[in-house]
Design a protein around this motif. Structure first.
Motif, PDB file in Angstrom:
ATOM      1  N   LEU A 106       0.766  -1.289   0.071  1.00 29.48           N
ATOM      2  CA  LEU A 106      -0.138   0.110   0.038  1.00 29.48           C
ATOM      3  C   LEU A 106       0.865   1.333   0.070  1.00 29.48           C
ATOM      4  CD1 LEU A 106      -2.979   1.322   0.188  1.00 29.48           C
ATOM      5  CD2 LEU A 106      -2.394   1.091   2.746  1.00 29.48           C
ATOM      6  N   HIS A 107       0.687   2.246  -0.889  1.00 33.10           N
ATOM      7  CA  HIS A 107       1.296   3.537  -0.963  1.00 33.10           C
ATOM      8  C   HIS A 107       0.442   4.464  -0.573  1.00 33.10           C
ATOM      9  CE1 HIS A 107       4.308   6.661  -2.223  1.00 33.10           C
ATOM     10  NE2 HIS A 107       3.511   6.872  -3.196  1.00 33.10           N
ATOM     11  N   ILE A 108       0.883   5.365   0.169  1.00 25.58           N
ATOM     12  CA  ILE A 108       0.165   6.676   0.651  1.00 25.58           C
ATOM     13  C   ILE A 108       0.789   7.916   0.537  1.00 25.58           C
ATOM     14  CG2 ILE A 108      -1.551   7.598   2.395  1.00 25.58           C
ATOM     15  CD1 ILE A 108      -1.797   4.767   3.641  1.00 25.58           C
ATOM     16  N   HIS A 109       0.295   8.897  -0.244  1.00 23.76           N
ATOM     17  CA  HIS A 109       1.138  10.101  -0.414  1.00 23.76           C
ATOM     18  C   HIS A 109       0.066  11.428  -0.241  1.00 23.76           C
ATOM     19  CE1 HIS A 109       3.385  12.752  -3.464  1.00 23.76           C
ATOM     20  NE2 HIS A 109       3.357  13.248  -2.224  1.00 23.76           N
ATOM     21  N   PRO A 110       0.317  11.728   1.106  1.00 27.81           N
ATOM     22  CA  PRO A 110      -0.362  13.006   1.448  1.00 27.81           C
ATOM     23  C   PRO A 110       0.600  14.100   1.026  1.00 27.81           C
ATOM     24  CG  PRO A 110       0.619  12.173   3.285  1.00 27.81           C
ATOM     25  CD  PRO A 110       0.831  11.174   2.259  1.00 27.81           C
ATOM     26  N   GLU A 111       0.027  15.411   0.395  1.00 29.65           N
ATOM     27  CA  GLU A 111       0.768  16.515  -0.014  1.00 29.65           C
ATOM     28  C   GLU A 111       0.311  17.845   0.190  1.00 29.65           C
ATOM     29  OE1 GLU A 111       1.252  16.689  -4.337  1.00 29.65           O
ATOM     30  OE2 GLU A 111      -0.054  14.990  -4.486  1.00 29.65           O
ATOM     31  N   LEU A 112       1.113  18.941   0.759  1.00 31.70           N
ATOM     32  CA  LEU A 112       0.569  20.133   0.767  1.00 31.70           C
ATOM     33  C   LEU A 112       1.275  21.086   0.109  1.00 31.70           C
ATOM     34  CD1 LEU A 112      -1.326  22.032   2.600  1.00 31.70           C
ATOM     35  CD2 LEU A 112       0.465  21.988   4.315  1.00 31.70           C
ATOM     36  N   ARG A 113       0.779  21.942  -0.558  1.00 28.37           N
ATOM     37  CA  ARG A 113       1.555  23.229  -1.100  1.00 28.37           C
ATOM     38  C   ARG A 113       1.088  24.586  -0.553  1.00 28.37           C
ATOM     39  NH1 ARG A 113       0.390  27.620  -3.672  1.00 28.37           N
ATOM     40  NH2 ARG A 113       1.585  27.411  -5.274  1.00 28.37           N
ATOM     41  N   ALA A 114       1.904  25.521  -0.538  1.00 30.15           N
ATOM     42  CA  ALA A 114       1.463  26.852   0.237  1.00 30.15           C
ATOM     43  C   ALA A 114       2.380  27.842  -0.345  1.00 30.15           C
ATOM     44  CB  ALA A 114       1.783  26.831   1.808  1.00 30.15           C
ATOM     45  N   GLY A 115       2.207  29.131  -0.201  1.00 29.12           N
ATOM     46  CA  GLY A 115       2.762  30.205  -0.768  1.00 29.12           C
ATOM     47  C   GLY A 115       2.485  30.431  -2.327  1.00 29.12           C
ATOM     48  N   GLU A 116       3.515  31.077  -3.053  1.00 31.08           N
ATOM     49  CA  GLU A 116       3.443  31.725  -4.176  1.00 31.08           C
ATOM     50  C   GLU A 116       4.319  31.196  -5.025  1.00 31.08           C
ATOM     51  OE1 GLU A 116       0.586  33.437  -4.723  1.00 31.08           O
ATOM     52  OE2 GLU A 116       0.230  33.659  -2.586  1.00 31.08           O
ATOM     53  N   SER A 117       4.023  31.321  -6.564  1.00 28.29           N
ATOM     54  CA  SER A 117       5.056  30.862  -7.430  1.00 28.29           C
ATOM     55  C   SER A 117       4.948  31.764  -8.517  1.00 28.29           C
ATOM     56  CB  SER A 117       4.859  29.348  -7.955  1.00 28.29           C
ATOM     57  OG  SER A 117       3.783  29.386  -8.800  1.00 28.29           O
ATOM     58  N   SER A 118       5.906  31.590  -9.764  1.00 31.75           N
ATOM     59  CA  SER A 118       5.626  32.278 -10.929  1.00 31.75           C
ATOM     60  C   SER A 118       4.852  31.785 -11.927  1.00 31.75           C
ATOM     61  CB  SER A 118       7.354  32.768 -11.411  1.00 31.75           C
ATOM     62  OG  SER A 118       7.702  33.690 -10.346  1.00 31.75           O
ATOM     63  N   ASN A 119       4.211  30.804 -11.580  1.00 29.94           N
ATOM     64  CA  ASN A 119       3.520  29.975 -12.658  1.00 29.94           C
ATOM     65  C   ASN A 119       2.200  30.718 -13.222  1.00 29.94           C
ATOM     66  OD1 ASN A 119       4.654  27.360 -12.268  1.00 29.94           O
ATOM     67  ND2 ASN A 119       3.359  26.800 -10.611  1.00 29.94           N
ATOM     68  N   GLY A 120       2.362  30.896 -14.548  1.00 32.13           N
ATOM     69  CA  GLY A 120       1.600  31.722 -15.368  1.00 32.13           C
ATOM     70  C   GLY A 120       2.069  33.081 -15.667  1.00 32.13           C
ATOM     71  N   GLU A 121       3.005  33.451 -14.860  1.00 31.99           N
ATOM     72  CA  GLU A 121       3.772  34.868 -15.027  1.00 31.99           C
ATOM     73  C   GLU A 121       4.372  35.142 -16.417  1.00 31.99           C
ATOM     74  OE1 GLU A 121       3.446  37.463 -13.111  1.00 31.99           O
ATOM     75  OE2 GLU A 121       2.179  36.759 -11.710  1.00 31.99           O
ATOM     76  N   ILE A 122       4.938  33.853 -16.971  1.00 37.34           N
ATOM     77  CA  ILE A 122       5.971  33.925 -17.911  1.00 37.34           C
ATOM     78  C   ILE A 122       5.149  33.163 -19.286  1.00 37.34           C
ATOM     79  CG2 ILE A 122       8.155  33.513 -18.971  1.00 37.34           C
ATOM     80  CD1 ILE A 122       9.247  34.414 -16.544  1.00 37.34           C
ATOM     81  N   GLY A 123       5.401  32.033 -19.038  1.00 35.69           N
ATOM     82  CA  GLY A 123       5.068  30.552 -19.915  1.00 35.69           C
ATOM     83  C   GLY A 123       3.700  30.344 -19.843  1.00 35.69           C
ATOM     84  N   LEU A 124       2.894  29.336 -20.760  1.00 37.22           N
ATOM     85  CA  LEU A 124       1.640  28.994 -20.385  1.00 37.22           C
ATOM     86  C   LEU A 124       2.000  27.568 -19.527  1.00 37.22           C
ATOM     87  CD1 LEU A 124      -1.299  28.604 -21.100  1.00 37.22           C
ATOM     88  CD2 LEU A 124      -0.572  27.307 -23.184  1.00 37.22           C
ATOM     89  N   LEU A 125       3.028  26.921 -19.964  1.00 38.86           N
ATOM     90  CA  LEU A 125       3.052  25.734 -19.088  1.00 38.86           C
ATOM     91  C   LEU A 125       3.703  25.961 -17.842  1.00 38.86           C
ATOM     92  CD1 LEU A 125       5.160  23.343 -21.662  1.00 38.86           C
ATOM     93  CD2 LEU A 125       2.965  23.061 -20.621  1.00 38.86           C
ATOM     94  N   PRO A 126       3.340  25.360 -16.756  1.00 36.63           N
ATOM     95  CA  PRO A 126       4.035  25.600 -15.263  1.00 36.63           C
ATOM     96  C   PRO A 126       5.504  25.470 -15.308  1.00 36.63           C
ATOM     97  CG  PRO A 126       2.110  24.141 -15.105  1.00 36.63           C
ATOM     98  CD  PRO A 126       2.487  24.238 -16.626  1.00 36.63           C
ATOM     99  N   THR A 127       6.076  26.752 -15.087  1.00 36.45           N
ATOM    100  CA  THR A 127       7.531  26.612 -14.692  1.00 36.45           C
ATOM    101  C   THR A 127       7.947  26.127 -13.730  1.00 36.45           C
ATOM    102  OG1 THR A 127       7.397  28.926 -13.917  1.00 36.45           O
ATOM    103  CG2 THR A 127       7.830  28.466 -16.187  1.00 36.45           C
ATOM    104  N   ASN A 128       7.269  25.742 -12.611  1.00 32.45           N
ATOM    105  CA  ASN A 128       7.442  25.317 -11.202  1.00 32.45           C
ATOM    106  C   ASN A 128       6.217  24.234 -10.967  1.00 32.45           C
ATOM    107  OD1 ASN A 128       7.732  24.437  -8.627  1.00 32.45           O
ATOM    108  ND2 ASN A 128       8.716  26.735  -7.866  1.00 32.45           N
TER     109      ASN A 128
END
Length: 420
Positions: A106-128
């Motif tokens: 059994l594989h379990i993967h909880p994940e949490l993201r927080a804060g800001e990034s530059s995704n969408g600021e430059i390219g269409l594809l996520p840069t981060n």
């Protein structure tokens, strides 16, 4: 950029070969971000492979914290430095811990993201990529869990919710899933517009002496931040089949892989695109049923290999073709080189080029709203292994955005990964 980018793509495919097929020849299932049905073990910080064989613990937990600073250095973006955080826990349990034999896991993967990034600021594809899933902004949590049965032949079947980034993290040349290695989605998990980055389904792998075969059957809707069970197959069925053939060049490990992806979904994959790129009803695009795409991937070690204590350096390349409407990507390619520098097996570097083309029908349907073109870019990174716990990466991306009015831009970044 386009001339030398195309040349690099041809070079990467011409030299192709790699990890995946050599693993098939050794009777083990290698990683592939769009064709590996096994629940990924906890991503390991890129360390030299050990010759010692150890028995896996019945239960293992790995915690990874990745901190990012993104800073646009040129172009039209006016954003200041952005700070973001990604927290992941990887829990692997053998079947004997919950009443089954150890052929189950059994594989379990909880994940949490927080804060800001530059995704969408430059390219269409996520840069981060790490800060794009489970969502692109604010504090977001997600949980994936899947059960795998492995037979003595090496064949395995995984059922449940799978974070496909867990699989891409295992690739020795390009792997990392955005937490390690390349950060742009073009490399961290090359998008197919058919196979979602988080999915619910059943994934079968069958290794043989001559090739490695895989078959996925899944709900084509993105499962990020939801279980996916109540609406399973409500909008159709997706499938991916692949064959990986071992190859060697000059005695170095390599592979060639052909992957075919399809779905019966009607309409565009709306959860995979920002709202501005969703065509209005009656636009003439995204109203067909059925998708199909073919992917040819290749990689080849030039120096060392995945079992070399001193690490290795390899080239990679991929070409993607789709049938178009309702798939929003039609022709794409990426290529590059990555590995461990000589004398520094604890470090890692990479240089890659990509080009992604939006389907012509989508470009035409959105022409009055936003002018679009192909997106092309280059990413370079260098990771310093400070010790077994900390790894510091410097990253540069030069992006010619798919959003035509945007200027070509340079994005810098720092990433500190802490694993324990």
């Amino acid at each position: 950029m386009r001339r030398w980018g195309f040349a690099l793509a041809v070079l990467g495919l011409a030299l192709g070969g790699g990890i995946e097929a050599s693993a098939a020849a050794q009777g083990r299932a290698p990683a592939d971000p769009q064709a590996n049905p096994e629940p990924a073990p906890s991503p390991q910080l890129e360390q030299p492979a050990s010759s010692a064989q150890s028995v896996p613990d019945p239960a293992s937990i790995k915690l990874v914290a990745a901190q990012f600073v993104d800073l646009p250095l040129s172009g039209g973006s006016t954003s200041d430095a952005q700070y973001g955080l990604k927290l992941d826990a990887y829990v692997d349990l053998k079947g004997s811990l919950f009443g089954l034999d150890d052929s189950f896991a059994l594989h379990i993967h909880p994940e949490l993201r927080a804060g800001e990034s530059s995704n969408g600021e430059i390219g269409l594809l996520p840069t981060n990529s790490a800060l794009f899933y489970p969502a692109s902004e604010d504090e977001q949590f997600d949980l994936s869990a899947n059960l795998t049965k492995t037979w003595r032949s090496g064949a395995s079947l995984t059922v449940g919710k799978v974070n496909v980034f867990d699989l891409s993290a295992q690739l020795p040349i390009t792997g990392g899933g955005g937490i390690e290695g390349f950060q742009n989605l073009a490399f961290a998990l090359p998008p197919s517009a058919i196979v979602p980055g988080s999915l619910v389904g059943a994934l079968l792998t069958v290794p043989t002496k001559k090739a490695l075969f895989r078959l996925w059957v899944f709900d084509p809707n993105l499962a990020s931040r939801r279980s996916g069970i109540p609406t399973l197959f409500e909008d159709g069925v997706g499938a991916l089949a692949s064959v990986t053939v071992p190859a060697t060049i000059a005695g170095r490990q390599g592979y060639y892989a052909l992957k075919l992806a399809a779905s019966t979904r009607r309409g565009i994959s709306s959860r995979a695109l920002p709202p501005v790129l969703i065509p209005a009803p009656g636009s003439g695009f995204g109203e067909s049923r059925g998708e199909f795409a073919a992917i040819l991937a290749a990689s080849q070690y030039l120096v060392g290999g995945p079992r070399d204590p001193a690490g290795g350096i390899g080239v990679f390349g991929q070409v993607y073709l789709s049938a178009g409407d309702p798939t929003f990507l039609d022709v794409s390619a990426q290529a590059g080189i990555a590995g461990n520098p000589p004398g520094r097996p604890q470090d890692r570097f990479g240089l890659g080029w990509f080009r992604y083309s939006l389907t012509d029908g989508l470009v035409d349907a959105l022409a009055a709203r936003v002018p679009l073109e192909d997106e092309e870019g280059v990413e370079a990174f260098y990771t310093i292994g400070l010790n077994e716990t900390f790894r510091l990466t410097a990253n540069l991306q030069l992006i010619d955005s798919a959003i035509a009015p945007r200027d070509e831009a340079l994005l810098g970044g720092l990433r500190l990964v802490t694993a324990f």
